[in-house]
Scaffold this active site. Structure first.
Site, mmCIF file in Angstrom:
data_model
loop_
_atom_site.group_PDB
_atom_site.id
_atom_site.type_symbol
_atom_site.label_atom_id
_atom_site.label_comp_id
_atom_site.label_asym_id
_atom_site.label_seq_id
_atom_site.Cartn_x
_atom_site.Cartn_y
_atom_site.Cartn_z
ATOM 1 N N ASP A 280 75.870 65.313 53.210
ATOM 2 C CA ASP A 280 76.245 63.932 53.510
ATOM 3 C C ASP A 280 75.024 63.016 53.491
ATOM 4 O OD1 ASP A 280 78.281 62.037 54.558
ATOM 5 O OD2 ASP A 280 76.966 61.973 56.306
ATOM 6 N N GLU A 322 76.019 63.969 48.220
ATOM 7 C CA GLU A 322 76.811 62.763 48.471
ATOM 8 C C GLU A 322 75.798 61.631 48.528
ATOM 9 O OE1 GLU A 322 79.094 59.682 50.789
ATOM 10 O OE2 GLU A 322 77.359 60.733 51.540
HETATM 11 C C1 OTU Z 1 79.021 59.225 54.401
HETATM 12 O O1 OTU Z 1 79.150 58.012 53.751
HETATM 13 C C2 OTU Z 1 80.409 59.665 54.806
HETATM 14 O O2 OTU Z 1 81.178 59.889 53.673
HETATM 15 C C3 OTU Z 1 80.999 58.629 55.712
HETATM 16 O O3 OTU Z 1 82.333 58.906 56.024
HETATM 17 C C4 OTU Z 1 80.149 58.536 56.939
HETATM 18 O O4 OTU Z 1 80.568 57.455 57.707
HETATM 19 C C5 OTU Z 1 78.668 58.348 56.624
HETATM 20 O O5 OTU Z 1 78.201 59.159 55.542
HETATM 21 C C6 OTU Z 1 77.811 58.695 57.813
HETATM 22 O O6 OTU Z 1 77.857 60.076 58.064
HETATM 23 O O7 OTU Z 1 76.412 56.022 52.684
HETATM 24 O O8 OTU Z 1 75.626 58.127 51.181
HETATM 25 O O9 OTU Z 1 82.010 54.010 53.565
HETATM 26 O O10 OTU Z 1 80.277 55.374 51.678
HETATM 27 O O11 OTU Z 1 78.734 55.541 54.859
HETATM 28 C C7 OTU Z 1 76.416 58.239 52.303
HETATM 29 C C8 OTU Z 1 80.641 54.011 53.597
HETATM 30 C C9 OTU Z 1 77.047 57.033 52.717
HETATM 31 C C10 OTU Z 1 80.205 55.347 53.060
HETATM 32 C C11 OTU Z 1 78.843 55.660 53.488
HETATM 33 C C12 OTU Z 1 78.458 57.057 53.112
#
Ligand code: OTU
Length: 642
Positions: A280, A322
C-alpha cells in the site's frame, strides 16, 4: 564496508536454523540474490555504525521465519520458481473485496469459493483484515496489530484455513501490507507516545513546525479536506508525519529496524499462505526535503531489498505496487529503467483506469490511446494490474501530463470529466466528487461502476441496455489489455452505490459510497439475463471464458494501438490476429477493418471490410484467415468525429 565480508556471516546466520535439503535450496537462492540485497541495504543504511551487526541480524530473522514455513508452502515456492510467468497468463483473473461486505467473516469467504470459481477467479484480494484501529480506521488501512486478524472478521487460524482452501481451489490470496504507516494505537505508536525512544525512532517526529512547514512547501495532500496537511500534533511527541489520516502515522524507513519489522511482517503473513502482497502507498516510503516525497530512489531500494528477501525466503510470493502515480513513474516499480532491479511483479495501472472513464465522459478515446501508447512493455513475469473500479476514488490527477500532450488545459478537461461523473449537466452518471470543494477543484470521483455507467439513472430499457454496454466495453478493455484484470466486488453484478453512504459532508470519507454489501438478491439473479445483474454477469463471463483461450491476451504478448478513423473509437491490437474495437460514444460508427475475415468473439458475427459499432458497443475480433494488410501505429490517430 566490504560486501563479501558481510555476505559470509549473513549466510551463516540465515542457514543456522535450516537443515537438510532446505538448507541447500536456501543457500543457492542466497547465492543468486545476496549481492543485490546487500547492495540495496548498503545504499540505504551503509553509513550507519551498526550496519554490519544489523544486516546480519536481519539474515537471522529471515532464516528463522523461513524455518517456520509450512511444507505445503515450501512446495509452492518450488513450483512457482519453475513457472515465473504465472501472473502474466491470460488465465489469471482477480477479484477484490472487503471481507465483511463480501461474506461477513473469513469463514464466509471460504464458503464463497464456488462462486469465485464460477466467475473464473484465480486471485483474491481481500482488503485489510488485520486488527484495525478502534473507531475510524480508513477501512482497515490503519493497522493496530500485524499479528492478529481483526476480531470482527476472524482469527489467524481462520486465515490459515482460508488460504489452504483457496490454494486447493487454484486461487491465490492477496493481502495488503500497509507498510507506509501504522495506526496511532499500534503498540509502536503507543510506545513512542509513552516516551520509548527506540519506538519514537520508528516514526518521523518533529519538536516544532520548522521542518514540517519546510516539507509542506512541496508536498501534495491525499485527503485535502478530510485530513488537510501532512503532519499531526501528538501531545507528548510534537509533530508526527501523517500523509493520510491523522491517526495513520508514517513509518521512518531511515531506521533500519523499521525495514526489519516490515520484512518480518511480510514473511510471517506469507507463512500463513498469503501469496501476493499489495504494498500500500509504496510511492510514499521515503521523504526528501524539497520534493513531493513520492517515488524517491530510496523507496525503490526498499522494495528491491524486499524482493530479494522474498526470492530467498518465500519465492512463491509476488509483490504488487500500489503507486497511484502517472504512468511514467511506474516502470521502476516493475524493474524497468536505468537503475532498476527486480522489484514488484505487479503494479496498478491507475492511468488506464481513469482514462477509460474519461473516455466515457468525453466520448473521445484520444486520452485513452495516449495512455496506452505511453505504457511500456514489461519484463517477463511482470504484469499490469488492470481494473475499472476499486475501493478508492478514481483519482483524476494522474492524467494531467497525458492530457497535456494534446490539450494545454488539463485542469478544465478534468473538471469537465469530474463534473460529468457527479451527475452534472444531465449526465447519466451517479457518482460524487471526492475531496474537492468548488467547481474548479479536481481530485477524485466516487461511485460504483454501475452507477457511473448509467444504470442507476436509466429510466427505460434502452438506457439500461446502454449502461450494460458501457460496462461491457470497459470490462472488455481491462480483460484484453494485457495484465491481471481485477474485478471489484459487485461490479460483476452491476451492484449500485451504497445509498446509506450517499452525500456525506466533504470532511468525511465519501469513498464509502462505493463500498456496499454484496446484495444476495443480485447473486440469485445472476443467471437471469433479463436483469441488469444477469446481463452484466453474462457479458463478463463470456469475455472471461473467451480470454482464457486466447494466448495473444496474455500480459507479455505484444500490444499495439491500431489506427481508428473515429475519435471515439479505441482500436487495440494484440498480436496479428486479435483486434479490440470499442465505441466510446452514444452514436453508431463505422470503422474500416484490416484486410481479411474477422470473427467477433462476443457475438459470433463474421465481418469483412468495415465494422459497424453501435453506441458503446465493443467487438473482440479474431482473424479468421492470416495476413494483416493494414499498418498499425502507436501514434494516437487524428480526430474525426462521427
Ligand atoms: C491507499 O490509497 C489505499 O488504497 C487507501 O484505501 C488508503 O486510504 C490509503 O492508501 C492509506 O492507507 O495514495 O498510493 O483514495 O487512492 O489514499 C496510495 C485515495 C494512495 C487513495 C490513496 C491511496
Amino acid at each position: 564496508m566490504n560486501r563479501t565480508a558481510l555476505e559470509v556471516p549473513g549466510l551463516r546466520r540465515l542457514l543456522a536454523p535450516l537443515v537438510g535439503r532446505q538448507r541447500l535450496i536456501v543457500a543457492a537462492r542466497f547465492e543468486r540474490h545476496a549481492t543485490s540485497l546487500f547492495d540495496r541495504l548498503e545504499r540505504l543504511y551503509g553509513d550507519r555504525e551498526d550496519f554490519a551487526a544489523w544486516s546480519i541480524d536481519l539474515m537471522e530473522t529471515i532464516g528463522r521465519l523461513h524455518a517456520e514455513r509450512p511444507p505445503a508452502l515450501l512446495a509452492l515456492d518450488e513450483r512457482r520458481a519453475a513457472e515465473p510467468g504465472w501472473l502474466a497468463a491470460q488465465t489469471m483473473l482477480g477479484y477484490s473485496a472487503y471481507v465483511d461486505r463480501f461474506a461477513g467473516r473469513l469463514e464466509g469467504v471460504a464458503e464463497r469459493i464456488p462462486y469465485l470459481q464460477e466467475l473464473g477467479v484465480t486471485y483474491l484480494h481481500l482488503l485489510p483484515f488485520l486488527r484495525a484501529r478502534a473507531g475510524d480506521n480508513d477501512g482497515g488501512f490503519a493497522v493496530s496489530s500485524h499479528d492478529e486478524v481483526e476480531p470482527r472478521l476472524g482469527t489467524m487460524a481462520d486465515l490459515g484455513h482460508l488460504t489452504e482452501k483457496l490454494r486447493a481451489a487454484g486461487i491465490s490470496l492477496c493481502a495488503d501490507l500497509v507498510l507506509n504507516h501504522v495506526a496511532d494505537d499500534h503498540p509502536w505508536a503507543r510506545g513512542a507516545a509513552e516516551g520509548n525512544a527506540r519506538l519514537r525512532d520508528y516514526f518521523l517526529v518533529f519538536p516544532d513546525r520548522a521542518l514540517p512547514d519546510a516539507y509542506e512547501r512541496t508536498l501534495d495532500q491525499v485527503f485535502p479536506i478530510a485530513a488537510p496537511g501532512n503532519f499531526t500534533s501528538a501531545e507528548t511527541l510534537g509533530w508526527v508525519w501523517t500523509t493520510f489520516y491523522p491517526y495513520q502515522w508514517d513509518l521512518n524507513y531511515a531506521n533500519p529496524q523499521v525495514f526489519t519489522e516490515c520484512a518480518a511482517t511480510l514473511l510471517r503473513l506469507a507463512n500463513r499462505g498469503v501469496e501476493v502482497f499489495r504494498l500500500d502507498a509504496t510511492a510514499y516510503l521515503w521523504k526528501r526535503l524539497g520534493t513531493d516525497c513520492r517515488n524517491q530512489p530510496e523507496a525503490h531500494w526498499i522494495l528491491q531489498a524486499l524482493r530479494a528477501i522474498v526470492e530467498i525466503a518465500a519465492p512463491a510470493v509476488a509483490l504488487k505496487a500500489e503507486a497511484i502515480v502517472p504512468t511514467r513513474f511506474l516502470p521502476p516499480y516493475l524493474g524497468v529503467g536505468a537503475e532498476a532491479a527486480p522489484e514488484c511483479h505487479l503494479a496498478y495501472h491507475s492511468s488506464l483506469m481513469a482514462a477509460l472513464w474519461a473516455a466515457v465522459a468525453r466520448q473521445d478515446a484520444r486520452l485513452l490511446r495516449q495512455v496506452i501508447a505511453e505504457t511500456p512493455p514489461l519484463p517477463p513475469g511482470c504484469s499490469w494490474l488492470t481494473y475499472i473500479r476499486c475501493h478508492d476514488d478514481i483519482g483524476w490527477n494522474v492524467l494531467r501530463s497525458d492530457i497535456e500532450t494534446f490539450d494545454r488545459d488539463a485542469g478544465s478537461y478534468l473538471q469537465d470529466v469530474a463534473e460529468f461523473f457527479s451527475g452534472a449537466r444531465g449526465s447519466f452518471a451517479r457518482g460524487a466528487a471526492f475531496q474537492a470543494q468548488g467547481a474548479a477543484a479536481v481530485h477524485g470521483t466516487n461511485g460504483m461502476a454501475a452507477a457511473l455507467a448509467g444504470l442507476e439513472s436509466a429510466a427505460d430499457e434502452a438506457q439500461r441496455a446502454a449502461a450494460v454496454r458501457r460496462l461491457q466495453l470497459l470490462n472488455g478493455v481491462i480483460l484484453a489489455f494485457g495484465g491481471l484484470p481485477v474485478i471489484y466486488m459487485g461490479d460483476e453484478l452491476a451492484l449500485g452505490n451504497d445509498r446509506g453512504a450517499a452525500n456525506p459532508p466533504a470532511t468525511q470519507d465519501g469513498r464509502w459510497l462505493h463500498r456496499p454489501h454484496l446484495d444476495p438478491a443480485l447473486l440469485d439473479m445472476r443467471h437471469d439475463r433479463a436483469s441488469p445483474a444477469g446481463a452484466v454477469f453474462a457479458d463478463l463471463s463470456r469475455m472471461i471464458a473467451g480470454r482464457r483461450g486466447i494466448e495473444a491476451l496474455a500480459a507479455n504478448a505484444p500490444r499495439e494501438l491500431a489506427p481508428a478513423e473515429n475519435r471515439c473509437v479505441l482500436a487495440l491490437k494484440r498480436g496479428g490476429n486479435f483486434l479490440l474495437l470499442g465505441n466510446f460514444s452514444d452514436a453508431p460508427v463505422i470503422e474500416p477493418l484490416p484486410d481479411g475475415e474477422w470473427l467477433d468473439h462476443l457475438s459470433g458475427e463474421e465481418l469483412r471490410g468495415t465494422a459497424r459499432l453501435e453506441a458503446w458497443q465493443s467487438l473482440w475480433l479474431r482473424r479468421a484467415a492470416a495476413s494483416d494488410g493494414r499498418p498499425s501505429t502507436s501514434e494516437p490517430a487524428p480526430p474525426a468525429c462521427p
